[in-house]
Design an enzyme around this catalytic site. Structure first.
Site, mmCIF file in Angstrom:
data_model
loop_
_atom_site.group_PDB
_atom_site.id
_atom_site.type_symbol
_atom_site.label_atom_id
_atom_site.label_comp_id
_atom_site.label_asym_id
_atom_site.label_seq_id
_atom_site.Cartn_x
_atom_site.Cartn_y
_atom_site.Cartn_z
ATOM 1 N N ASP A 15 0.814 -1.222 0.000
ATOM 2 C CA ASP A 15 0.000 0.000 0.000
ATOM 3 C C ASP A 15 0.844 1.267 0.000
ATOM 4 O O ASP A 15 0.652 2.169 0.820
ATOM 5 C CB ASP A 15 -0.932 0.017 1.219
ATOM 6 N N GLU A 183 -11.375 0.486 -3.821
ATOM 7 C CA GLU A 183 -10.688 0.978 -2.626
ATOM 8 C C GLU A 183 -9.479 1.799 -3.044
ATOM 9 O O GLU A 183 -9.251 2.050 -4.225
ATOM 10 C CB GLU A 183 -10.259 -0.196 -1.736
#
Length: 506
Positions: A15, A183
């Site tokens: 991420d 997302e």
């Protein structure tokens, strides 16, 4: 884009979010249940990256006391505004929720963080419009711990960062092309448009990058005609599961995406989700990322920590589960040794007395010299508390020498191998190797993991060699990666040193 190393930040570093400030790049990644949380990496050329610190160094900043494996600190965004650095992140299975940390220097110290009441979801992004108003865009996923219980797509709200609250009811945004799990939104201002980049398709094989744009930060947003703009599923590429991308100007002046991906060692991805980079071209006002290729660094990495010098765990790369490493280990209790006291059981405990480091190479070696004293502990590899490997040392029942037990644990199954060696201080070694070619290439093994003890005469004994596929992303079903280090499971254990070697090109 000139030839950049790939992975950019190897090992458990998912991420990624990256910014360029005054000629220097700063990049942060997720840490889930580990502390310190949110490593900050710095580079001036996008090639050499230095781990300069961590955003959250205390449990109180992120509230991980009860966070389970794969919960905790998810998906940060780092941004710079009005001379200050900001990191916004969602902390799941924690009372902290959506938190914004600030700092004048990204190396730290960072603030205690302020919770943004009203942001109920994950993967928050932080952006400011032309007037200076702050907006948080996020994935409105409702969780019970780490279990999804509801989803409302990508949402956005204008916020007051000082007061820690939203200033309006969150509005729905563009939520992708219809693939599962939209997302990881990020917003960018470019050429009169606001661009919204998201991930969709889930964080596994279907992971993808999609993009939309609008004249207003609040929308409405129009999707790119060729979405998803990046998806490795179905292609014969060495990097898989690519997604969760952030856009930044690269060292040559062209845009690049930093994003997560995995790479295989036979039948498994042992290092977890790593940080990668890929080039971006623009066509008709839309970003077109290139496929993500491997470009492994050729030089080996050698790290040696001699606890006799008193530095202990000062390097920012040490990790512990739910607690800072310094709470578990101390220097000086025995001269020249680092001491760990057992607290809650072994490596398979919810909060083990364990401090470790990320495995960053497929071919690697971890090693420590241990004096078990009157306790029991050793060298261990952790994916979660259910997926562990370890070498455990304790005084031999005969009263002379040391008893060593190698232990391999997965859910519902634990296998062990034991031996006794001469000496009160022994060396424990864990070696990982990429598998050689096998007779059944359609079902290759994982990497090979060797568990070895070296006695005080230098004689080596290999207690076990196991198939690493059981300690990989595909089997352990976790968001993290391998962390290997030293631990105590009973009493007090002393360690003289710790070594890591990662082979170049792996």
């Amino acid at each position: 884009m000139s030839e950049l190393p790939n992975p950019l930040i190897p090992g458990f570093n998912p991420d990624p979010s990256c910014i360029l400030v005054a000629g220097t790049y700063y990049l942060v990644t997720s840490t889930f249940e580990y502390l310190p949380a949110l490593p900050v990496y710095r580079s001036t050329d996008f090639v050499a990256w230095e781990h300069i610190g961590n955003v959250a160094t205390r449990e109180e900043q992120v509230g991980l006391a009860q966070a389970t494996s794969a919960a905790g600190v998810w998906a940060p965004t780092i941004r710079h505004h009005d001379g200050r650095f900001h990191v916004i992140v969602s902390v799941t299975d924690s009372p902290r929720g959506c938190v914004v940390f600030t700092a004048d220097d990204p190396a730290g110290p960072w603030s205690d963080g302020i919770t943004l009441a009203g942001i109920a979801g994950i993967d928050p992004d932080l952006a400011w419009d032309e007037s200076g108003a702050a907006y948080v865009t996020y994935s409105a996923l409702e969780l019970d711990g780490v279990e999804p219980v509801g989803f409302h797509g990508i949402q956005q709200a204008r916020v007051d960062l000082d007061a820690g609250k939203i200033l309006e009811e969150p509005r729905p945004m563009w939520s992708g092309t219809g693939l599962v799990a939209p997302e990881a939104p990020h917003l960018y201002r470019r050429d009169g448009y606001w661009y919204l980049i998201i991930a969709e398709g889930g964080t596994g094989q279907g992971h993808a990058v999609s993009v939309a744009r609008s004249r207003s930060i609040e929308g409405p947003y129009e999707g790119a005609p060729n979405n998803p703009v990046l998806r490795e599923a179905g292609w014969n590429h060495p990097v898989e599961c690519t997604g969760h991308a952030d856009l930044v100007r690269g060292p040559d002046g062209d845009d690049v995406l930093v994003l997560l991906g995995t790479r295989r060692a036979g039948h498994g991805s042992p290092l977890g989700r790593e940080t990668y980079v890929t080039a971006v071209e623009w066509s008709d006002g839309w970003p077109q990322p290139a496929h993500v290729d491997l470009n492994l660094r050729p030089e080996p990495v050698e790290e040696y920590f001699d606890f006799a010098d008193g530095s202990g765990l000062t390097d920012p790369g040490w990790l512990a589960v739910g607690r800072p490493p310094a709470e578990l280990a101390s220097v000086g209790e025995q001269p020249g040794r680092l001491t760990i006291r057992a607290a809650d059981g072994g490596l398979d405990a919810f909060r083990p007395a364990f401090v470790g480091r990320r495995q960053r190479h497929l071919d690697s070696l971890f090693e420590t010299r241990i004096d078990p004293a009157n306790g029991r502990g050793g060298l261990g590899l952790r994916f979660t508390e259910d997926f562990t490997l370890c070498l455990v040392a304790e005084r031999a029942p005969s009263g002379t020498g040391t008893r060593i037990t190698a232990r391999a644990s997965i859910p519902t199954l634990c296998q062990s191998w034991s031996t006794e060696v001469a000496g009160d201080q022994v060396t424990l070694r864990l070696v990982t190797q990429v598998p050689s070619r096998c007779r059944a290439p359609w079902f290759p093994p994982g990497d090979r993991i060797q568990l070895i003890v070296v006695d005080d005469t230098g004689a080596e004994t290999q207690l076990a060699e196991v198939d690493g596929r059981f300690w990989s992303v595909e089997t352990s079903a976790t968001f993290t990666g391998r962390v290997t280090g030293i631990f105590a499971e009973e009493g007090t254990v002393h360690f003289a040193d710790f070594r890591y070697r990662g082979e170049g090109g792996s």
